[in-house]
Design a protein around this motif. Structure first.
Motif, PDB file in Angstrom:
ATOM      1  N   THR A  20       0.803  -1.222   0.000  1.00 55.10           N
ATOM      2  CA  THR A  20       0.000   0.000   0.000  1.00 55.10           C
ATOM      3  C   THR A  20       0.837   1.273   0.000  1.00 55.10           C
ATOM      4  O   THR A  20       0.427   2.275  -0.577  1.00 55.10           O
ATOM      5  N   ILE A  21       2.015   1.254   0.605  1.00 53.30           N
ATOM      6  CA  ILE A  21       2.832   2.466   0.638  1.00 53.30           C
ATOM      7  C   ILE A  21       3.180   2.888  -0.787  1.00 53.30           C
ATOM      8  O   ILE A  21       2.974   4.047  -1.177  1.00 53.30           O
ATOM      9  N   ASN A  22       3.677   1.963  -1.581  1.00 58.08           N
ATOM     10  CA  ASN A  22       4.031   2.261  -2.967  1.00 58.08           C
ATOM     11  C   ASN A  22       2.815   2.753  -3.734  1.00 58.08           C
ATOM     12  O   ASN A  22       2.872   3.779  -4.424  1.00 58.08           O
ATOM     13  N   SER A  23       1.729   2.075  -3.616  1.00 54.74           N
ATOM     14  CA  SER A  23       0.508   2.422  -4.347  1.00 54.74           C
ATOM     15  C   SER A  23      -0.012   3.807  -3.964  1.00 54.74           C
ATOM     16  O   SER A  23      -0.330   4.625  -4.827  1.00 54.74           O
ATOM     17  N   VAL A  24      -0.108   4.063  -2.685  1.00 51.92           N
ATOM     18  CA  VAL A  24      -0.647   5.333  -2.205  1.00 51.92           C
ATOM     19  C   VAL A  24       0.274   6.495  -2.581  1.00 51.92           C
ATOM     20  O   VAL A  24      -0.186   7.525  -3.078  1.00 51.92           O
ATOM     21  N   ASN A  50      -2.514  -4.807  13.931  1.00 44.57           N
ATOM     22  CA  ASN A  50      -1.567  -5.396  12.991  1.00 44.57           C
ATOM     23  C   ASN A  50      -0.432  -4.391  12.787  1.00 44.57           C
ATOM     24  O   ASN A  50      -0.637  -3.309  12.231  1.00 44.57           O
ATOM     25  N   ILE A  51       0.761  -4.762  13.238  1.00 51.79           N
ATOM     26  CA  ILE A  51       1.891  -3.840  13.234  1.00 51.79           C
ATOM     27  C   ILE A  51       2.240  -3.378  11.819  1.00 51.79           C
ATOM     28  O   ILE A  51       2.518  -2.194  11.592  1.00 51.79           O
ATOM     29  N   MET A  52       2.221  -4.297  10.840  1.00 53.32           N
ATOM     30  CA  MET A  52       2.552  -3.918   9.467  1.00 53.32           C
ATOM     31  C   MET A  52       1.546  -2.905   8.930  1.00 53.32           C
ATOM     32  O   MET A  52       1.924  -1.906   8.320  1.00 53.32           O
ATOM     33  N   GLU A  53       0.258  -3.147   9.150  1.00 52.54           N
ATOM     34  CA  GLU A  53      -0.768  -2.231   8.655  1.00 52.54           C
ATOM     35  C   GLU A  53      -0.674  -0.881   9.343  1.00 52.54           C
ATOM     36  O   GLU A  53      -0.819   0.157   8.687  1.00 52.54           O
ATOM     37  N   GLU A  54      -0.427  -0.871  10.630  1.00 51.54           N
ATOM     38  CA  GLU A  54      -0.267   0.393  11.355  1.00 51.54           C
ATOM     39  C   GLU A  54       0.913   1.181  10.793  1.00 51.54           C
ATOM     40  O   GLU A  54       0.827   2.400  10.593  1.00 51.54           O
ATOM     41  N   ASP A  55       2.022   0.492  10.523  1.00 52.74           N
ATOM     42  CA  ASP A  55       3.189   1.152   9.951  1.00 52.74           C
ATOM     43  C   ASP A  55       2.903   1.646   8.535  1.00 52.74           C
ATOM     44  O   ASP A  55       3.293   2.762   8.176  1.00 52.74           O
ATOM     45  N   MET A  59       3.229   5.493   7.479  1.00 49.58           N
ATOM     46  CA  MET A  59       4.162   5.876   6.422  1.00 49.58           C
ATOM     47  C   MET A  59       3.434   6.595   5.278  1.00 49.58           C
ATOM     48  O   MET A  59       3.942   7.576   4.736  1.00 49.58           O
ATOM     49  N   CYS A  60       2.261   6.107   4.921  1.00 46.73           N
ATOM     50  CA  CYS A  60       1.479   6.769   3.864  1.00 46.73           C
ATOM     51  C   CYS A  60       1.130   8.193   4.269  1.00 46.73           C
ATOM     52  O   CYS A  60       1.255   9.128   3.471  1.00 46.73           O
ATOM     53  N   GLN A  61       0.706   8.341   5.507  1.00 48.89           N
ATOM     54  CA  GLN A  61       0.349   9.670   5.996  1.00 48.89           C
ATOM     55  C   GLN A  61       1.582  10.576   6.011  1.00 48.89           C
ATOM     56  O   GLN A  61       1.523  11.728   5.575  1.00 48.89           O
ATOM     57  N   HIS A  62       2.697  10.065   6.484  1.00 49.79           N
ATOM     58  CA  HIS A  62       3.935  10.850   6.554  1.00 49.79           C
ATOM     59  C   HIS A  62       4.441  11.232   5.169  1.00 49.79           C
ATOM     60  O   HIS A  62       4.814  12.382   4.925  1.00 49.79           O
TER      61      HIS A  62
END
Length: 96
Positions: A20-24, A50-55, A59-62
Protein backbone atom coordinates in the motif's frame (compact mmCIF):
# COMPACT_ATOMS: atom_id res chain seq x y z
CA UNK A 1 -11.18 13.42 -16.78
CA UNK A 2 -14.44 13.65 -14.81
CA UNK A 3 -12.60 14.84 -11.71
CA UNK A 4 -10.84 17.55 -13.69
CA UNK A 5 -13.98 18.56 -15.66
CA UNK A 6 -16.03 19.14 -12.52
CA UNK A 7 -13.07 20.47 -10.50
CA UNK A 8 -13.56 17.88 -7.77
CA UNK A 9 -11.26 16.62 -5.07
CA UNK A 10 -10.78 12.92 -4.51
CA UNK A 11 -10.58 10.57 -1.59
CA UNK A 12 -7.97 7.88 -2.07
CA UNK A 13 -9.11 4.39 -1.03
CA UNK A 14 -6.36 1.83 -0.42
CA UNK A 15 -5.83 -1.59 1.09
CA UNK A 16 -4.08 -1.39 4.46
CA UNK A 17 -1.86 -4.40 3.68
CA UNK A 18 1.32 -5.18 1.83
CA UNK A 19 2.16 -2.90 -1.11
CA UNK A 20 0.00 0.00 0.00
CA UNK A 21 2.83 2.47 0.64
CA UNK A 22 4.03 2.26 -2.97
CA UNK A 23 0.51 2.42 -4.35
CA UNK A 24 -0.65 5.33 -2.21
CA UNK A 25 2.50 7.43 -2.63
CA UNK A 26 2.62 6.92 -6.41
CA UNK A 27 -1.07 7.76 -6.78
CA UNK A 28 -0.80 10.83 -4.57
CA UNK A 29 2.28 12.08 -6.44
CA UNK A 30 0.61 11.52 -9.82
CA UNK A 31 -2.49 13.41 -8.73
CA UNK A 32 -0.42 16.24 -7.27
CA UNK A 33 1.62 16.51 -10.48
CA UNK A 34 -1.61 16.79 -12.47
CA UNK A 35 -3.24 19.31 -10.10
CA UNK A 36 -5.88 16.84 -8.91
CA UNK A 37 -6.50 17.52 -5.21
CA UNK A 38 -6.92 14.70 -2.68
CA UNK A 39 -8.73 15.27 0.61
CA UNK A 40 -7.43 12.20 2.40
CA UNK A 41 -7.13 8.42 2.52
CA UNK A 42 -9.50 5.63 3.56
CA UNK A 43 -7.80 2.30 4.30
CA UNK A 44 -9.76 -0.91 3.67
CA UNK A 45 -9.16 -4.42 5.07
CA UNK A 46 -7.75 -2.91 8.25
CA UNK A 47 -6.95 -5.20 11.18
CA UNK A 48 -6.53 -3.25 14.44
CA UNK A 49 -3.24 -4.06 16.15
CA UNK A 50 -1.57 -5.40 12.99
CA UNK A 51 1.89 -3.84 13.23
CA UNK A 52 2.55 -3.92 9.47
CA UNK A 53 -0.77 -2.23 8.66
CA UNK A 54 -0.27 0.39 11.35
CA UNK A 55 3.19 1.15 9.95
CA UNK A 56 1.85 1.25 6.38
CA UNK A 57 -0.80 3.77 7.37
CA UNK A 58 1.68 5.93 9.31
CA UNK A 59 4.16 5.88 6.42
CA UNK A 60 1.48 6.77 3.86
CA UNK A 61 0.35 9.67 6.00
CA UNK A 62 3.93 10.85 6.55
CA UNK A 63 5.05 10.51 2.93
CA UNK A 64 1.97 12.12 1.36
CA UNK A 65 0.98 14.62 4.03
CA UNK A 66 -2.63 13.46 3.58
CA UNK A 67 -4.91 12.81 6.54
CA UNK A 68 -6.31 9.36 7.26
CA UNK A 69 -10.08 9.71 7.00
CA UNK A 70 -10.99 6.21 8.15
CA UNK A 71 -9.67 2.69 8.72
CA UNK A 72 -12.30 0.17 7.61
CA UNK A 73 -12.23 -3.35 8.98
CA UNK A 74 -13.43 -6.34 6.96
CA UNK A 75 -17.23 -6.71 7.09
CA UNK A 76 -17.67 -3.24 8.60
CA UNK A 77 -21.12 -1.76 8.12
CA UNK A 78 -20.22 1.85 8.99
CA UNK A 79 -17.30 4.24 8.72
CA UNK A 80 -15.87 5.20 12.09
CA UNK A 81 -16.09 8.93 11.36
CA UNK A 82 -18.24 11.75 12.68
CA UNK A 83 -21.00 12.81 10.25
CA UNK A 84 -19.96 16.47 10.44
CA UNK A 85 -16.38 15.60 9.54
CA UNK A 86 -17.58 13.46 6.64
CA UNK A 87 -19.86 16.25 5.39
CA UNK A 88 -16.82 18.55 5.07
CA UNK A 89 -15.62 16.38 2.18
CA UNK A 90 -18.70 17.28 0.10
CA UNK A 91 -18.33 21.02 -0.17
CA UNK A 92 -17.36 21.61 -3.75
CA UNK A 93 -19.62 20.11 -6.40
CA UNK A 94 -19.79 22.56 -9.30
CA UNK A 95 -22.10 22.31 -12.29
CA UNK A 96 -20.75 23.87 -15.47
Amino acid sequence: DVIREFELSSILVADAGLGTINSVVLTAEYMKAHSLPIKGIIFNHYHPGNIMEEDNIAMCQHMTGLPVIAKVEDNAKDLDIDADVLAEFYDEVKIK
